[in-house]
Motif scaffolding. Structure first.
Motif, PDB file in Angstrom:
ATOM      1  N   ASN A 169      14.639 104.072  69.434  1.00 39.03           N
ATOM      2  CA  ASN A 169      15.800 102.885  68.913  1.00 39.03           C
ATOM      3  C   ASN A 169      14.882 101.776  70.264  1.00 39.03           C
ATOM      4  O   ASN A 169      14.691 101.248  69.734  1.00 39.03           O
ATOM      5  N   ALA A 170      14.521 102.668  70.969  1.00 37.68           N
ATOM      6  CA  ALA A 170      14.045 101.626  72.777  1.00 37.68           C
ATOM      7  C   ALA A 170      12.386 101.432  71.582  1.00 37.68           C
ATOM      8  O   ALA A 170      11.962  99.899  71.706  1.00 37.68           O
ATOM      9  N   LEU A 171      11.714 101.579  71.314  1.00 36.95           N
ATOM     10  CA  LEU A 171      10.543 101.955  70.359  1.00 36.95           C
ATOM     11  C   LEU A 171      10.791 100.951  69.173  1.00 36.95           C
ATOM     12  O   LEU A 171       9.529  99.791  69.328  1.00 36.95           O
ATOM     13  N   PHE A 172      12.006 101.119  68.425  1.00 32.25           N
ATOM     14  CA  PHE A 172      12.056 100.244  67.430  1.00 32.25           C
ATOM     15  C   PHE A 172      12.588  98.456  67.959  1.00 32.25           C
ATOM     16  O   PHE A 172      11.554  97.939  67.473  1.00 32.25           O
ATOM     17  N   ALA A 173      12.620  98.151  69.487  1.00 31.54           N
ATOM     18  CA  ALA A 173      13.263  97.131  69.737  1.00 31.54           C
ATOM     19  C   ALA A 173      11.910  96.451  70.419  1.00 31.54           C
ATOM     20  O   ALA A 173      11.791  95.716  69.897  1.00 31.54           O
ATOM     21  N   PHE A 174      11.051  97.572  70.513  1.00 33.07           N
ATOM     22  CA  PHE A 174      10.099  96.955  71.344  1.00 33.07           C
ATOM     23  C   PHE A 174       9.308  96.158  69.962  1.00 33.07           C
ATOM     24  O   PHE A 174       8.326  95.299  70.509  1.00 33.07           O
ATOM     25  N   ASP A 175       8.757  97.236  69.220  1.00 38.40           N
ATOM     26  CA  ASP A 175       7.470  97.344  67.893  1.00 38.40           C
ATOM     27  C   ASP A 175       8.386  95.639  66.916  1.00 38.40           C
ATOM     28  O   ASP A 175       7.659  94.568  66.892  1.00 38.40           O
ATOM     29  N   THR A 176       9.283  95.669  67.008  1.00 40.08           N
ATOM     30  CA  THR A 176      10.430  94.492  66.640  1.00 40.08           C
ATOM     31  C   THR A 176      10.182  92.442  67.565  1.00 40.08           C
ATOM     32  O   THR A 176       9.693  92.357  67.245  1.00 40.08           O
ATOM     33  N   MET A 177      10.743  93.590  68.747  1.00 37.97           N
ATOM     34  CA  MET A 177       9.945  92.400  69.763  1.00 37.97           C
ATOM     35  C   MET A 177       8.369  91.694  69.376  1.00 37.97           C
ATOM     36  O   MET A 177       8.244  90.440  69.034  1.00 37.97           O
ATOM     37  N   LYS A 178       7.689  92.736  69.558  1.00 36.97           N
ATOM     38  CA  LYS A 178       6.019  92.189  69.129  1.00 36.97           C
ATOM     39  C   LYS A 178       6.270  91.380  68.410  1.00 36.97           C
ATOM     40  O   LYS A 178       4.864  90.327  68.318  1.00 36.97           O
ATOM     41  N   ARG A 179       6.073  91.948  67.136  1.00 35.80           N
ATOM     42  CA  ARG A 179       6.286  91.197  66.055  1.00 35.80           C
ATOM     43  C   ARG A 179       6.447  89.531  66.357  1.00 35.80           C
ATOM     44  O   ARG A 179       6.230  88.127  64.941  1.00 35.80           O
ATOM     45  N   LEU A 180       8.117  88.967  66.646  1.00 40.71           N
ATOM     46  CA  LEU A 180       8.710  88.100  66.863  1.00 40.71           C
ATOM     47  C   LEU A 180       8.687  87.359  67.857  1.00 40.71           C
ATOM     48  O   LEU A 180       7.813  85.946  67.696  1.00 40.71           O
ATOM     49  N   ILE A 181       7.578  87.618  69.387  1.00 41.58           N
ATOM     50  CA  ILE A 181       7.171  86.948  69.956  1.00 41.58           C
ATOM     51  C   ILE A 181       5.754  86.224  70.067  1.00 41.58           C
ATOM     52  O   ILE A 181       5.294  86.326  68.953  1.00 41.58           O
TER      53      ILE A 181
END
Length: 481
Positions: A169-181
Protein backbone atom coordinates in the motif's frame (compact mmCIF):
# COMPACT_ATOMS: atom_id res chain seq x y z
CA UNK A 1 -29.27 17.56 -1.08
CA UNK A 2 -30.05 14.09 -2.46
CA UNK A 3 -33.62 12.83 -2.76
CA UNK A 4 -32.67 10.04 -0.31
CA UNK A 5 -32.03 12.59 2.39
CA UNK A 6 -35.34 14.34 1.73
CA UNK A 7 -37.27 11.13 2.35
CA UNK A 8 -36.21 11.06 6.01
CA UNK A 9 -38.66 12.40 8.63
CA UNK A 10 -37.97 15.92 9.78
CA UNK A 11 -36.33 15.93 13.25
CA UNK A 12 -38.82 16.81 15.97
CA UNK A 13 -41.88 16.04 13.76
CA UNK A 14 -44.80 14.57 15.80
CA UNK A 15 -46.23 11.38 14.24
CA UNK A 16 -50.01 11.05 13.84
CA UNK A 17 -52.05 8.60 15.85
CA UNK A 18 -52.10 6.09 13.02
CA UNK A 19 -48.54 5.96 11.74
CA UNK A 20 -48.08 5.85 7.98
CA UNK A 21 -45.88 3.32 6.26
CA UNK A 22 -42.21 3.74 7.25
CA UNK A 23 -40.14 5.85 4.84
CA UNK A 24 -37.91 4.04 2.39
CA UNK A 25 -34.49 3.27 3.87
CA UNK A 26 -31.54 5.53 3.09
CA UNK A 27 -29.68 3.87 0.27
CA UNK A 28 -26.71 4.89 -1.76
CA UNK A 29 -27.35 6.05 -5.28
CA UNK A 30 -26.05 3.95 -8.10
CA UNK A 31 -22.26 4.15 -8.30
CA UNK A 32 -19.42 2.03 -9.68
CA UNK A 33 -18.46 1.10 -6.11
CA UNK A 34 -20.05 -1.77 -4.22
CA UNK A 35 -21.76 -1.32 -0.86
CA UNK A 36 -19.06 -3.34 0.87
CA UNK A 37 -16.44 -0.84 -0.28
CA UNK A 38 -18.50 2.02 1.11
CA UNK A 39 -18.99 0.41 4.52
CA UNK A 40 -16.36 0.73 7.27
CA UNK A 41 -15.02 -2.36 8.99
CA UNK A 42 -17.60 -2.23 11.78
CA UNK A 43 -21.22 -2.99 10.94
CA UNK A 44 -23.63 -0.17 10.08
CA UNK A 45 -27.28 -0.55 11.03
CA UNK A 46 -30.15 1.19 9.35
CA UNK A 47 -30.83 2.99 12.63
CA UNK A 48 -27.31 4.43 12.65
CA UNK A 49 -27.70 5.63 9.06
CA UNK A 50 -30.94 7.41 9.95
CA UNK A 51 -29.33 8.93 13.05
CA UNK A 52 -26.38 10.11 10.98
CA UNK A 53 -28.65 11.67 8.36
CA UNK A 54 -30.76 13.41 10.99
CA UNK A 55 -27.69 14.74 12.76
CA UNK A 56 -26.26 16.01 9.50
CA UNK A 57 -29.48 17.71 8.44
CA UNK A 58 -29.79 19.33 11.86
CA UNK A 59 -26.26 20.67 11.56
CA UNK A 60 -27.16 22.18 8.15
CA UNK A 61 -30.56 23.49 9.20
CA UNK A 62 -29.86 26.98 7.83
CA UNK A 63 -29.13 25.62 4.36
CA UNK A 64 -30.01 21.92 4.25
CA UNK A 65 -30.06 21.62 0.47
CA UNK A 66 -26.40 22.42 -0.18
CA UNK A 67 -23.18 22.62 1.77
CA UNK A 68 -19.51 23.31 1.17
CA UNK A 69 -16.47 21.13 1.89
CA UNK A 70 -15.59 23.42 4.82
CA UNK A 71 -19.03 22.87 6.31
CA UNK A 72 -18.62 19.12 5.95
CA UNK A 73 -15.23 19.21 7.68
CA UNK A 74 -16.64 21.41 10.43
CA UNK A 75 -19.46 18.93 11.01
CA UNK A 76 -17.03 16.02 11.20
CA UNK A 77 -14.71 17.86 13.59
CA UNK A 78 -17.26 19.32 15.96
CA UNK A 79 -20.19 16.90 15.89
CA UNK A 80 -19.38 13.54 14.37
CA UNK A 81 -15.85 13.00 15.71
CA UNK A 82 -16.96 12.99 19.35
CA UNK A 83 -20.29 11.21 18.89
CA UNK A 84 -20.36 8.04 21.04
CA UNK A 85 -21.99 5.77 18.42
CA UNK A 86 -21.57 7.48 15.04
CA UNK A 87 -17.93 8.60 14.98
CA UNK A 88 -16.86 5.55 12.97
CA UNK A 89 -19.26 6.53 10.17
CA UNK A 90 -17.19 9.49 8.98
CA UNK A 91 -15.83 7.58 6.01
CA UNK A 92 -19.33 6.36 5.15
CA UNK A 93 -20.53 9.97 5.12
CA UNK A 94 -17.51 11.00 3.05
CA UNK A 95 -18.27 8.39 0.41
CA UNK A 96 -21.96 9.16 0.47
CA UNK A 97 -21.34 12.85 -0.27
CA UNK A 98 -19.30 11.88 -3.34
CA UNK A 99 -22.53 10.71 -4.97
CA UNK A 100 -24.25 14.09 -4.60
CA UNK A 101 -24.37 16.17 -7.77
CA UNK A 102 -24.19 19.46 -5.86
CA UNK A 103 -21.07 18.60 -3.88
CA UNK A 104 -17.40 18.19 -4.75
CA UNK A 105 -14.62 17.29 -2.31
CA UNK A 106 -11.48 19.37 -2.08
CA UNK A 107 -8.16 19.12 -0.25
CA UNK A 108 -9.72 20.11 3.09
CA UNK A 109 -12.00 17.07 3.16
CA UNK A 110 -9.27 14.86 1.69
CA UNK A 111 -6.79 15.88 4.39
CA UNK A 112 -9.22 15.57 7.28
CA UNK A 113 -10.42 12.16 6.12
CA UNK A 114 -6.87 10.87 5.58
CA UNK A 115 -5.76 11.93 9.07
CA UNK A 116 -8.89 10.50 10.66
CA UNK A 117 -8.32 7.12 9.01
CA UNK A 118 -4.62 7.16 9.97
CA UNK A 119 -5.26 8.00 13.62
CA UNK A 120 -7.96 5.33 13.91
CA UNK A 121 -5.83 2.73 12.06
CA UNK A 122 -8.39 2.11 9.30
CA UNK A 123 -5.73 1.53 6.68
CA UNK A 124 -7.91 -0.47 4.30
CA UNK A 125 -10.26 2.48 4.04
CA UNK A 126 -7.24 4.77 3.69
CA UNK A 127 -6.12 2.83 0.62
CA UNK A 128 -9.61 3.28 -0.85
CA UNK A 129 -9.50 7.01 -0.09
CA UNK A 130 -6.19 7.46 -1.93
CA UNK A 131 -7.60 5.72 -4.99
CA UNK A 132 -10.57 8.09 -4.90
CA UNK A 133 -8.27 11.14 -4.62
CA UNK A 134 -6.30 9.94 -7.64
CA UNK A 135 -9.49 9.57 -9.68
CA UNK A 136 -11.09 12.81 -8.44
CA UNK A 137 -8.53 15.64 -8.30
CA UNK A 138 -9.00 18.58 -5.98
CA UNK A 139 -10.87 21.52 -7.63
CA UNK A 140 -7.85 23.75 -7.12
CA UNK A 141 -5.90 21.42 -9.45
CA UNK A 142 -8.10 22.15 -12.46
CA UNK A 143 -5.37 24.32 -13.96
CA UNK A 144 -1.90 23.34 -15.07
CA UNK A 145 -0.65 22.98 -11.50
CA UNK A 146 -1.56 20.29 -8.99
CA UNK A 147 -3.08 20.89 -5.59
CA UNK A 148 -0.29 21.96 -3.19
CA UNK A 149 -1.83 19.92 -0.35
CA UNK A 150 -1.64 16.57 -2.15
CA UNK A 151 1.92 15.77 -1.11
CA UNK A 152 1.16 16.38 2.58
CA UNK A 153 -1.92 14.14 2.40
CA UNK A 154 0.04 11.32 0.83
CA UNK A 155 2.96 11.84 3.20
CA UNK A 156 0.91 11.06 6.30
CA UNK A 157 -0.66 8.11 4.51
CA UNK A 158 2.67 6.64 3.38
CA UNK A 159 4.01 7.01 6.92
CA UNK A 160 1.03 5.13 8.34
CA UNK A 161 1.41 2.28 5.85
CA UNK A 162 5.15 1.99 6.57
CA UNK A 163 4.65 1.97 10.34
CA UNK A 164 2.20 -0.90 9.93
CA UNK A 165 4.38 -2.86 7.54
CA UNK A 166 1.91 -2.50 4.63
CA UNK A 167 4.58 -1.76 2.06
CA UNK A 168 2.43 -2.75 -0.91
CA UNK A 169 0.00 0.00 0.00
CA UNK A 170 2.87 2.37 0.80
CA UNK A 171 4.46 1.89 -2.63
CA UNK A 172 1.08 2.25 -4.34
CA UNK A 173 0.54 5.52 -2.48
CA UNK A 174 4.04 6.71 -3.36
CA UNK A 175 3.64 5.96 -7.08
CA UNK A 176 0.18 7.55 -7.12
CA UNK A 177 1.50 10.68 -5.45
CA UNK A 178 4.34 10.95 -8.00
CA UNK A 179 1.81 11.10 -10.80
CA UNK A 180 -0.30 13.74 -9.08
CA UNK A 181 2.25 16.28 -7.86
CA UNK A 182 4.27 18.81 -9.79
CA UNK A 183 7.96 17.98 -10.00
CA UNK A 184 9.80 15.41 -7.92
CA UNK A 185 8.85 14.21 -4.44
CA UNK A 186 10.67 15.63 -1.47
CA UNK A 187 13.57 13.63 -0.03
CA UNK A 188 11.61 13.23 3.21
CA UNK A 189 9.10 10.98 1.43
CA UNK A 190 11.85 8.62 0.28
CA UNK A 191 13.26 8.67 3.81
CA UNK A 192 9.92 7.53 5.25
CA UNK A 193 9.84 4.48 3.01
CA UNK A 194 13.52 3.61 3.54
CA UNK A 195 13.15 3.88 7.31
CA UNK A 196 10.01 1.74 7.17
CA UNK A 197 11.82 -1.04 5.32
CA UNK A 198 14.74 -0.95 7.76
CA UNK A 199 12.42 -0.95 10.77
CA UNK A 200 10.92 -4.25 9.64
CA UNK A 201 14.31 -5.79 8.84
CA UNK A 202 13.93 -5.43 5.05
CA UNK A 203 17.43 -4.07 4.49
CA UNK A 204 17.67 -5.03 0.82
CA UNK A 205 14.32 -3.39 0.05
CA UNK A 206 15.38 -0.20 1.81
CA UNK A 207 18.68 -0.05 -0.09
CA UNK A 208 16.81 -0.77 -3.32
CA UNK A 209 14.46 2.14 -2.67
CA UNK A 210 17.48 4.36 -1.97
CA UNK A 211 18.75 3.37 -5.42
CA UNK A 212 15.41 4.43 -6.84
CA UNK A 213 15.82 7.77 -5.10
CA UNK A 214 19.16 8.28 -6.87
CA UNK A 215 17.69 7.23 -10.22
CA UNK A 216 14.85 9.72 -9.72
CA UNK A 217 17.56 12.38 -9.33
CA UNK A 218 16.41 13.32 -5.84
CA UNK A 219 19.34 14.44 -3.70
CA UNK A 220 19.58 12.49 -0.42
CA UNK A 221 19.82 14.60 2.71
CA UNK A 222 21.42 13.99 6.09
CA UNK A 223 18.35 12.06 7.28
CA UNK A 224 18.68 9.71 4.31
CA UNK A 225 22.31 8.93 5.08
CA UNK A 226 21.65 8.61 8.82
CA UNK A 227 18.87 6.14 8.08
CA UNK A 228 21.19 4.07 5.88
CA UNK A 229 23.98 4.15 8.46
CA UNK A 230 21.60 3.08 11.21
CA UNK A 231 20.16 0.31 9.07
CA UNK A 232 23.57 -1.13 8.26
CA UNK A 233 24.70 -0.92 11.90
CA UNK A 234 21.59 -2.73 13.12
CA UNK A 235 22.23 -5.46 10.57
CA UNK A 236 25.86 -5.83 11.75
CA UNK A 237 27.19 -4.54 8.43
CA UNK A 238 29.41 -1.90 9.91
CA UNK A 239 31.81 -1.72 6.95
CA UNK A 240 28.91 -0.71 4.71
CA UNK A 241 27.85 1.90 7.26
CA UNK A 242 31.31 3.46 7.05
CA UNK A 243 31.06 3.43 3.24
CA UNK A 244 27.81 5.39 3.49
CA UNK A 245 29.49 7.83 5.89
CA UNK A 246 32.28 8.43 3.37
CA UNK A 247 29.77 8.74 0.52
CA UNK A 248 27.89 11.26 2.60
CA UNK A 249 30.92 13.54 2.87
CA UNK A 250 31.84 13.03 -0.79
CA UNK A 251 28.41 14.25 -1.86
CA UNK A 252 28.78 17.39 0.23
CA UNK A 253 26.26 16.41 2.88
CA UNK A 254 27.61 17.40 6.29
CA UNK A 255 27.24 14.75 9.03
CA UNK A 256 25.42 15.82 12.14
CA UNK A 257 25.46 14.58 15.72
CA UNK A 258 23.08 11.72 14.85
CA UNK A 259 25.50 10.49 12.19
CA UNK A 260 28.40 10.38 14.64
CA UNK A 261 26.32 8.90 17.46
CA UNK A 262 25.14 6.06 15.22
CA UNK A 263 28.70 5.26 14.17
CA UNK A 264 29.97 5.48 17.75
CA UNK A 265 27.39 2.94 18.83
CA UNK A 266 28.31 0.77 15.87
CA UNK A 267 32.01 0.85 16.75
CA UNK A 268 31.29 -0.26 20.30
CA UNK A 269 28.96 -3.02 19.11
CA UNK A 270 31.73 -4.21 16.82
CA UNK A 271 34.21 -4.19 19.72
CA UNK A 272 36.31 -1.39 18.21
CA UNK A 273 36.83 0.77 21.28
CA UNK A 274 39.86 2.70 20.03
CA UNK A 275 38.10 3.51 16.75
CA UNK A 276 35.10 4.77 18.71
CA UNK A 277 37.26 7.13 20.76
CA UNK A 278 38.97 8.24 17.56
CA UNK A 279 35.57 8.96 16.02
CA UNK A 280 34.68 11.11 19.05
CA UNK A 281 37.84 13.16 18.53
CA UNK A 282 37.09 13.41 14.80
CA UNK A 283 33.68 14.73 15.79
CA UNK A 284 35.38 17.51 17.75
CA UNK A 285 37.74 18.32 14.88
CA UNK A 286 34.77 18.42 12.51
CA UNK A 287 33.14 21.04 14.72
CA UNK A 288 30.10 18.92 15.53
CA UNK A 289 28.84 19.53 19.07
CA UNK A 290 28.39 16.66 21.48
CA UNK A 291 24.92 15.79 22.69
CA UNK A 292 24.04 14.13 25.98
CA UNK A 293 23.42 10.96 23.96
CA UNK A 294 27.00 11.14 22.63
CA UNK A 295 28.42 11.14 26.15
CA UNK A 296 26.10 8.35 27.26
CA UNK A 297 27.14 6.18 24.29
CA UNK A 298 30.83 6.70 25.12
CA UNK A 299 30.38 5.97 28.82
CA UNK A 300 28.19 2.93 28.24
CA UNK A 301 30.52 1.54 25.56
CA UNK A 302 33.64 1.90 27.69
CA UNK A 303 31.97 0.56 30.82
CA UNK A 304 30.82 -2.54 28.94
CA UNK A 305 34.51 -3.11 28.17
CA UNK A 306 35.32 -2.73 31.89
CA UNK A 307 37.14 0.54 31.16
CA UNK A 308 35.37 2.66 33.75
CA UNK A 309 38.36 4.75 34.83
CA UNK A 310 39.21 5.37 31.16
CA UNK A 311 35.65 6.60 30.67
CA UNK A 312 35.98 9.10 33.53
CA UNK A 313 39.33 10.29 32.17
CA UNK A 314 37.78 10.76 28.73
CA UNK A 315 34.91 12.81 30.15
CA UNK A 316 37.35 15.02 32.05
CA UNK A 317 39.36 15.48 28.85
CA UNK A 318 36.25 16.56 26.96
CA UNK A 319 35.32 18.83 29.88
CA UNK A 320 38.62 20.64 29.64
CA UNK A 321 38.21 20.99 25.88
CA UNK A 322 34.83 22.61 26.44
CA UNK A 323 32.79 20.22 24.30
CA UNK A 324 30.52 18.64 26.93
CA UNK A 325 26.85 19.65 26.51
CA UNK A 326 25.08 21.58 29.22
CA UNK A 327 22.65 19.46 31.17
CA UNK A 328 24.76 16.32 30.84
CA UNK A 329 24.03 14.02 33.80
CA UNK A 330 26.96 11.73 34.58
CA UNK A 331 25.01 9.61 37.06
CA UNK A 332 25.81 6.45 35.07
CA UNK A 333 29.55 7.02 35.45
CA UNK A 334 29.27 7.75 39.18
CA UNK A 335 27.24 4.58 39.67
CA UNK A 336 29.79 2.48 37.80
CA UNK A 337 32.75 3.92 39.73
CA UNK A 338 31.05 3.47 43.12
CA UNK A 339 29.97 -0.06 42.23
CA UNK A 340 33.59 -0.91 41.46
CA UNK A 341 34.63 0.48 44.86
CA UNK A 342 36.29 3.52 43.29
CA UNK A 343 34.19 6.17 45.00
CA UNK A 344 37.31 8.30 45.52
CA UNK A 345 37.68 8.68 41.74
CA UNK A 346 33.98 9.47 41.50
CA UNK A 347 34.44 12.19 44.13
CA UNK A 348 37.30 13.71 42.11
CA UNK A 349 35.15 13.59 38.97
CA UNK A 350 32.24 15.35 40.66
CA UNK A 351 34.53 17.93 42.23
CA UNK A 352 36.04 18.92 38.87
CA UNK A 353 32.81 18.73 36.91
CA UNK A 354 30.95 20.77 39.50
CA UNK A 355 33.72 23.33 39.52
CA UNK A 356 33.19 23.84 35.79
CA UNK A 357 29.45 24.40 36.18
CA UNK A 358 28.23 20.84 35.67
CA UNK A 359 26.36 20.29 38.93
CA UNK A 360 25.36 16.64 39.50
CA UNK A 361 21.75 15.65 39.93
CA UNK A 362 20.37 14.85 43.37
CA UNK A 363 20.46 11.14 42.48
CA UNK A 364 24.15 11.50 41.64
CA UNK A 365 24.81 13.12 45.02
CA UNK A 366 22.95 10.35 46.82
CA UNK A 367 24.86 7.65 44.95
CA UNK A 368 28.21 9.29 45.64
CA UNK A 369 27.51 9.86 49.35
CA UNK A 370 26.54 6.22 49.82
CA UNK A 371 29.55 5.12 47.78
CA UNK A 372 31.98 7.19 49.86
CA UNK A 373 30.50 5.94 53.11
CA UNK A 374 30.73 2.39 51.84
CA UNK A 375 34.51 2.63 51.39
CA UNK A 376 35.09 4.48 54.67
CA UNK A 377 35.63 7.94 53.17
CA UNK A 378 33.39 9.79 55.62
CA UNK A 379 35.47 12.98 55.49
CA UNK A 380 34.88 13.33 51.76
CA UNK A 381 31.18 12.69 52.36
CA UNK A 382 31.00 15.50 54.90
CA UNK A 383 32.89 17.81 52.57
CA UNK A 384 30.49 16.99 49.76
CA UNK A 385 27.38 17.51 51.91
CA UNK A 386 28.65 20.84 53.22
CA UNK A 387 29.22 22.00 49.64
CA UNK A 388 25.75 20.80 48.70
CA UNK A 389 24.17 22.73 51.57
CA UNK A 390 26.11 25.82 50.59
CA UNK A 391 24.42 25.58 47.17
CA UNK A 392 21.03 24.96 48.86
CA UNK A 393 20.97 21.34 47.71
CA UNK A 394 19.51 19.30 50.57
CA UNK A 395 19.84 15.50 50.57
CA UNK A 396 16.89 13.34 51.51
CA UNK A 397 16.54 12.09 55.08
CA UNK A 398 17.39 8.45 54.19
CA UNK A 399 20.72 9.46 52.63
CA UNK A 400 21.44 11.88 55.47
CA UNK A 401 20.70 9.26 58.13
CA UNK A 402 23.04 6.86 56.40
CA UNK A 403 25.82 9.46 56.52
CA UNK A 404 25.12 10.21 60.20
CA UNK A 405 25.27 6.51 60.99
CA UNK A 406 28.70 6.17 59.36
CA UNK A 407 29.99 9.25 61.17
CA UNK A 408 28.77 7.97 64.52
CA UNK A 409 30.31 4.55 63.88
CA UNK A 410 33.65 6.29 63.30
CA UNK A 411 33.24 8.23 66.59
CA UNK A 412 32.47 11.55 64.90
CA UNK A 413 29.09 12.17 66.53
CA UNK A 414 29.87 15.79 67.35
CA UNK A 415 30.61 16.46 63.66
CA UNK A 416 27.47 14.56 62.69
CA UNK A 417 25.30 16.70 64.97
CA UNK A 418 26.85 19.91 63.62
CA UNK A 419 26.04 18.73 60.12
CA UNK A 420 22.45 18.03 61.19
CA UNK A 421 22.03 21.51 62.60
CA UNK A 422 23.44 23.07 59.43
CA UNK A 423 21.20 20.95 57.19
CA UNK A 424 18.10 21.74 59.27
CA UNK A 425 18.67 25.43 58.58
CA UNK A 426 18.59 24.61 54.84
CA UNK A 427 15.31 22.74 55.07
CA UNK A 428 16.31 19.18 55.96
CA UNK A 429 13.32 17.15 57.13
CA UNK A 430 14.34 15.75 60.54
CA UNK A 431 12.84 12.55 61.92
CA UNK A 432 13.07 10.39 65.03
CA UNK A 433 15.60 8.05 63.41
CA UNK A 434 18.04 10.92 63.07
CA UNK A 435 17.87 11.62 66.82
CA UNK A 436 18.19 7.95 67.76
CA UNK A 437 21.34 7.59 65.62
CA UNK A 438 22.97 10.62 67.24
CA UNK A 439 21.96 9.64 70.80
CA UNK A 440 23.42 6.17 70.29
CA UNK A 441 26.58 7.78 68.94
CA UNK A 442 26.94 9.98 72.01
CA UNK A 443 26.41 6.94 74.24
CA UNK A 444 29.22 5.02 72.52
CA UNK A 445 31.55 7.99 72.92
CA UNK A 446 30.64 8.49 76.59
CA UNK A 447 29.13 11.93 76.01
CA UNK A 448 26.25 11.64 78.48
CA UNK A 449 25.35 15.34 78.74
CA UNK A 450 25.19 15.88 74.96
CA UNK A 451 23.09 12.73 74.63
CA UNK A 452 20.62 13.77 77.33
CA UNK A 453 20.28 17.24 75.78
CA UNK A 454 19.47 15.59 72.45
CA UNK A 455 16.88 13.34 74.13
CA UNK A 456 15.14 16.43 75.54
CA UNK A 457 15.22 18.12 72.12
CA UNK A 458 13.78 14.99 70.53
CA UNK A 459 10.88 14.88 72.99
CA UNK A 460 10.24 18.63 72.68
CA UNK A 461 9.94 18.26 68.90
CA UNK A 462 7.35 15.53 69.30
CA UNK A 463 9.48 12.55 68.28
CA UNK A 464 8.39 10.26 71.12
CA UNK A 465 9.82 6.74 70.78
CA UNK A 466 8.17 3.62 72.14
CA UNK A 467 9.04 2.58 75.71
CA UNK A 468 11.55 -0.09 74.66
CA UNK A 469 13.47 2.33 72.43
CA UNK A 470 13.39 5.03 75.08
CA UNK A 471 14.71 2.67 77.76
CA UNK A 472 17.47 1.47 75.45
CA UNK A 473 18.58 5.04 74.70
CA UNK A 474 18.51 6.09 78.34
CA UNK A 475 20.24 2.89 79.41
CA UNK A 476 23.04 3.57 76.95
CA UNK A 477 23.48 7.08 78.25
CA UNK A 478 23.48 5.86 81.87
CA UNK A 479 26.44 3.62 81.10
CA UNK A 480 28.35 6.46 79.41
CA UNK A 481 31.23 7.81 81.49
Amino acid sequence: MSRALKRLPIPGHRLPTVPPLPPPPLTLPESPLSLSELTPTSSITQTQIIQLTTLFKTHLKENPTSFSPNELVHFMKTRLRHHPTLSHLDFYLFRYTTTLDSFRHDHSTFEYMARSLVYSHRLDSLHSLLKFIAANPCPCADGIFSCPKIEAIFRVSIGAFCRSGKFGNALFAFDTMKRLIDGKPDAALYNIVIHGFFKFGKLDKGVEFYGRMIRDMVNPDVVTFNTLISGYCRSNKFALALDVFREMKEKGCLPNVVSFNTLLKGFFQDGKTEEAIGMAHEMIDFGCKFSCATCEILIDGLCRQEKIVEASDLIIDFLRKGVLPRGFDYLMLIEKLCKEGNAGRAFELVDEMWGQGYAPSLFSFTTLIEGLCGVGKSDESVKLVRKMLKENIVPDSVTFNSLLSHLCDSRQTVEANKLRLLASQKGLHQDGMMYRILISGYSKEGRREEGEALVNEMLDRGFVPDIATYNRLMGGLAKAK
